[in-house]
Structure formats: C-alpha cells, structure tokens
Design an enzyme around this catalytic site. Structure first.
Site, PDB file in Angstrom:
ATOM      1  N   CYS A 176       0.881  -1.182   0.000  1.00 32.59           N
ATOM      2  CA  CYS A 176       0.000   0.000   0.000  1.00 32.59           C
ATOM      3  C   CYS A 176       0.911   1.223   0.000  1.00 32.59           C
ATOM      4  CB  CYS A 176      -0.909   0.028   1.216  1.00 32.59           C
ATOM      5  SG  CYS A 176      -1.733  -1.532   1.592  1.00 32.59           S
ATOM      6  N   PRO A 190       1.559   7.704  -0.338  1.00 29.16           N
ATOM      7  CA  PRO A 190       2.082   8.487  -1.460  1.00 29.16           C
ATOM      8  C   PRO A 190       3.555   8.255  -1.770  1.00 29.16           C
ATOM      9  CG  PRO A 190       2.023   9.861   0.484  1.00 29.16           C
ATOM     10  CD  PRO A 190       1.438   8.523   0.890  1.00 29.16           C
ATOM     11  N   GLY A 221       6.424   7.765   0.707  1.00 32.14           N
ATOM     12  CA  GLY A 221       7.499   8.038   1.655  1.00 32.14           C
ATOM     13  C   GLY A 221       8.215   6.781   2.116  1.00 32.14           C
ATOM     14  N   LYS A 222       7.457   5.782   2.539  1.00 32.63           N
ATOM     15  CA  LYS A 222       8.085   4.531   2.980  1.00 32.63           C
ATOM     16  C   LYS A 222       8.717   3.797   1.810  1.00 32.63           C
ATOM     17  CE  LYS A 222       5.136   3.828   7.049  1.00 32.63           C
ATOM     18  NZ  LYS A 222       4.199   4.963   6.831  1.00 32.63           N
ATOM     19  N   ASP A 263      -4.583  -3.267  -7.220  1.00 32.51           N
ATOM     20  CA  ASP A 263      -5.092  -3.507  -5.873  1.00 32.51           C
ATOM     21  C   ASP A 263      -4.210  -4.538  -5.189  1.00 32.51           C
ATOM     22  OD1 ASP A 263      -6.565  -4.277  -3.576  1.00 32.51           O
ATOM     23  OD2 ASP A 263      -8.469  -3.880  -4.578  1.00 32.51           O
ATOM     24  N   CYS A 274      -1.240   4.063  11.117  1.00 28.28           N
ATOM     25  CA  CYS A 274      -1.066   5.328  11.831  1.00 28.28           C
ATOM     26  C   CYS A 274      -2.299   5.558  12.696  1.00 28.28           C
ATOM     27  CB  CYS A 274      -0.853   6.485  10.868  1.00 28.28           C
ATOM     28  SG  CYS A 274      -0.369   8.001  11.706  1.00 28.28           S
TER      29      CYS A 274
END
Length: 516
Positions: free
Chosen positions: A329, A332, A334-335, A378, A452
């Site tokens: 997933c 946007p 960052g990870k 997906d 989060c």
C-alpha cells in the site's frame, strides 16, 4: 524569510502534510497545558502572538478598513475545510501564495488556521454558551468567523479589542446582518479565559472523565475513549497525549541511505539529527519543500515514526534469500522511498503497489531515481495478478489505510470527520490486505503490518484476526529489538505502539509476522 510551504509526510491512507511558520522555534500558544515557546510572527514575551503581525489592510465599505490579510487567509482556509471538506494543508498554501503572504504574516495565518481547527470542539461549546443557541444554528460563514475570533481571544495574546473588532469586520464581509450579534457573542467569550470556560462547561473528571477530557482538550469523546483504552485506562497519560495532539508537530526529514547521512543533512539544512531513527533530521521551521536536498531526492519529508516502522521490516531476521521486497500500500511513497534506498544498498529490489492512480504517480515520483517497480493495482490481488505471485517476496510491508487517529497533530480536521462507523469498512480492508501480504510472502519471510492509528480494533484485533484467518502458519516476531536500543515506552511486545507524547512521533503501530 520564505513563506511556509507544504510538508508531505506519510503514515495514513491520505497524503498528509503540515505547514510550519517561517520562523524557527515556533510553537503553540494555547492556554491549557502548553509550553509557551516564542518565535515566528512577532509574539509578545511568553510566546503568544501580538496583533502587530500582519497589519496590511484592504479598504472596506465606506472607507472602513477590511480584515487584514493574514486573518482573511485563515478565514478562507477554515471556511474551505468546513464548506468543501478540504484539507487545510492543501488549501492554505495556495491561499498564502495568492495573497502574497510571507514571513510573519504567513506564520500568523498558519497559526490561526491550525489553532482554530485543533480547538474546534471546545470553541464550539464556548460559542454555544456565549450565543445562547447551538453553534450549528449559526450561519456557516458567521460561525467560522466567530471560531477564528474566539481562538484569538482564548489562545493568543492578541488584545481583546483587536480580536473582536477584526472579527466583526470579517462578519461585516461575510454576513453583514450579523455584526451586532458577533460583537455581543465575542464580548461574552472575552469575559472568561479558556480555563474558566472549561471549568464552567466541562463535566467533572470524577463524574465523567471522558467527557471532561473531550471538552477540555478538543477531541471527540469516542477518540478520547479509544486513546484511553489503548493506554490501558491511564487517564493521566491520556491527558498528556491529548495535549500533545494540540501541539504543532515538528517537521522531520528522512536522509535517504546511500544519498546523504543524517549528520551531513542536518548540517546542510540547519537541523538536528533525530533521537531514534538513524535517518531522521529535525527541522525547526521553514519550507522543507524548498530545500535542495528534498528537491534533488537526497531526502524527503517523513515523520520519524514512519521511518522507524519501515526500517524495522528491513532489520527483521530472515531465513533464506533476501532480494525481493514488496510495499503493498505504497501511496504516497514516503516509505517506498526509504525502503527503495535501503534495498539498493543491500542488492534487493522493491515492488511498490498502489490502487489509486494519482497516488501511484506520487509513488513513482518519490522513487523516480531508485530501482523500484511501481504497480497501479489492488494489493489484494495477490495470486490473481501475474505481477503479484503468491509465496514470492522475502519482505512485505502493509501500511494499511486507517482512521489516521495517530496523526491528528498534522491533520487536525480529521478528528472531526472520522466516525466510529468508519471502522467496520477500514478493518475489513486491513484484514484483507494483511491476508494478501501473508500469501505474497514466502515461507520464512516476514511481513510488517503498520497503521497510523492506536485504536485497538485497527491494531491488535486486525492483526490477530487476519493471522487467524490467513490459512497459513504465522508466528509473531518481537518488534521491540527491531527499534533502536534504549528507546523508551515500547511495552511488553511483541507488537509496538509509538506515541506523540512518549516518542515525539505520530502514533504508529507495528506488528511483524513470519510465515512458517
């Protein structure tokens, strides 16, 4: 000084960001349980804003001066949040640019916008009492102007006469027939300070502790209850968390491995190396998007907690090969940017999956100079999509969509938009994604499940249920040794919950599972 710019971060299903005032050392100037910290704008001694910030005014009707531009900008942002379901972190930068606001004026507008949104629940209760009618019955433009005025009266050192007169000027523009009403309501609000209003309106801690904390610290009751449950019923610690939620969050940079070290980056940007993540750098303010290190891909904006949970996946012991990594997933990005950089150093390759097309483009942009394959699909299609075969990957990250209750410092409006009814669909999606990750990982490989949110339904319940239903053998890995040695407050394991008030990070949850 430059104007505040958008700060892009990750850790929730939405693209998250926050705005920092242009001046270093800036903080929150509330009256309840906060550290008054001078800096930015032109605060008076003690750290709260004076009315001297932003004195440019536009001519109003009959020669009367209109609202000064910082207050006008703050009002427009707040109105867009409530009228259009906009995100303040997206609309405010555009408004500041359009108004040409920089430096102290931009910082003042930012403080008014975010402060008003953070304290919305308490401000509405006070305005209801002062107006003698439910705040929801007030015309929306006038209501937003009153919220902005009440925030100035109760949480800044703007003189009462300036807060009242500027708000009445604003009401004259957006609801001309309500100027007398606005003047009377705000004068009533000014009769008490924030503590006195809370004492009058909130139930006692003895009779209704959740209700008291919700009104005193401006959070919905269901959120306060969820926080208290996750903290084992400790109301003192819950209070500290709520206070921290109402602070402006720090800006964290991630120094990309192999591109720049944290110490080198800190020296370059005038920041400080992070307390826990080896890649974190703390900024005191400014517009991080304007930094050369961010612009050229050597660093990106990312909460230290997000860095820690992503890095934990790369540190988990593994049996067998270690060259195929998956971010299920990824938006946007960052990870994915951090994992892709670490993978490159270790000779591994990352596949990043994102279901939303525009967010997949963000992932591609975030990883543009890394050996990362971005798939717009997906993540639940493992075994059905030829690009996502079963039992193929060595390490898998599931940064699952969630309520985002762990990032309320950065998205203050989210606390008023999320509802308990959101949990059912989200937790079903979380279980499905984690189940897909457990199918995607090979036997002996590891999966990191991250949210989060500290809500136990999204954390412990989701993980245990998904593992039970997966149909494959799964063992929990103790996640605590995967975080920096000596990091406090990690609990009894095997999962880890980070907290703003304990660790200075977003409230990230981490569970690490090994497929048997």
């Amino acid at each position: 000084m430059s104007s505040p710019g958008p700060v892009r971060d990750e850790g929730s299903p939405d693209e998250r960001s926050d705005l920092r005032p242009a001046s270093p050392g800036d903080g929150q100037w509330g009256a309840r349980g906060r550290r008054d910290r001078p800096g930015g704008g032109r605060p008076t001694p003690g750290g709260r804003w004076s009315a001297r910030a932003g004195t440019d005014r536009r001519a109003g009707r009959g020669g009367r001066p209109a609202v000064d531009r910082p207050r006008q900008a703050a009002y427009e942002a707040i109105a867009a949040v409530h009228r259009d379901d906009a995100f303040a972190n997206l609309v405010l930068p555009a408004i500041l640019r359009e108004e040409g606001l920089t430096g102290r004026d931009a910082a003042f507008a930012t403080e008014l916008t975010y402060g008003t949104l953070r304290h919305l629940g308490t401000l509405d209760a006070i305005l209801t009492a002062a107006a003698g009618r439910d705040v929801q019955r007030i015309d929306p433009p006038v209501r937003d102007a009153l919220r902005l005025g009440a925030y100035q009266l109760l949480h800044t050192r703007v003189p009462a006469h300036a807060a009242v007169s500027s708000t009445v000027d604003l009401v004259r523009m957006v609801g001309p027939g309500a100027t007398g009403f606005a003047n009377a309501v705000l004068r009533e609000v000014a009769e008490r300070d924030a503590d006195a209003w809370v004492e009058r309106l909130a139930p006692s801690m003895e009779s209704d502790p959740i209700g008291h904390l919700a009104l005193a610290y401006s959070h919905p009751q269901w959120v306060v209850r969820a926080f208290a449950e996750a903290l084992g019923g400790d109301l003192g610690e819950t209070t500290r968390l709520l206070i921290e939620d109402n602070e402006r969050p720090p800006v964290h940079l991630c120094a990309r491995p192999g591109r720049v070290g944290a110490v080198e980056l800190a020296d370059e940007v005038g920041g400080a190396p992070g307390a826990f993540s080896p890649y974190a750098v703390y900024l005191s303010g400014g517009a991080p998007g304007d930094l050369p290190a961010v612009a050229d891909g050597r660093a990106h904006v990312q909460d230290e907690g997000s860095q820690l949970v992503a890095t934990a996946l790369t540190l988990a012991p593994l049996d067998g090969p270690d060259g195929r990594w998956l971010d299920l997933c990824a938006g946007p990005g960052g990870k994915a940017g951090l994992l892709g950089a670490i993978a490159a150093e270790r000779g591994a390759r990352l596949t990043a999956v994102e279901v939303a097309e525009h967010r997949a483009r963000l992932v591609a942009q975030a990883t543009r100079d890394l050996l990362v394959t971005v798939l717009h699909t997906d993540g639940r299609t493992v075994g059905q999509d030829a690009k996502l075969p079963e039992e193929h990957f060595d390490r898998v990250l599931v940064d699952a969509p969630c309520t985002g209750l762990g990032s309320l410092r950065r998205r203050p409006e989210s606390r008023w938009r999320r509802q308990p009814s959101d949990l059912s669909a989200l937790t079903r999606l979380q279980r499905e994604l984690l189940g897909a990750a457990l199918r995607a990982v090979r036997p002996g490989g590891v999966v990191a499940y991250v949210t989060c949110s500290p809500h136990t339904v999204e954390t412990h319940v989701t993980v245990t249920e998904a593992a039970r239903r997966s149909g494959v053998p799964v063992d929990f890995v103790d996640a605590r040794p995967l975080l920096p040695a000596g990091m406090p407050g990690l609990g009894d394991g095997p999962t880890v919950q980070l907290w703003p008030h304990r660790h200075g990070t977003d409230a990230m949850f981490l569970a690490v599972l090994r497929r048997g």
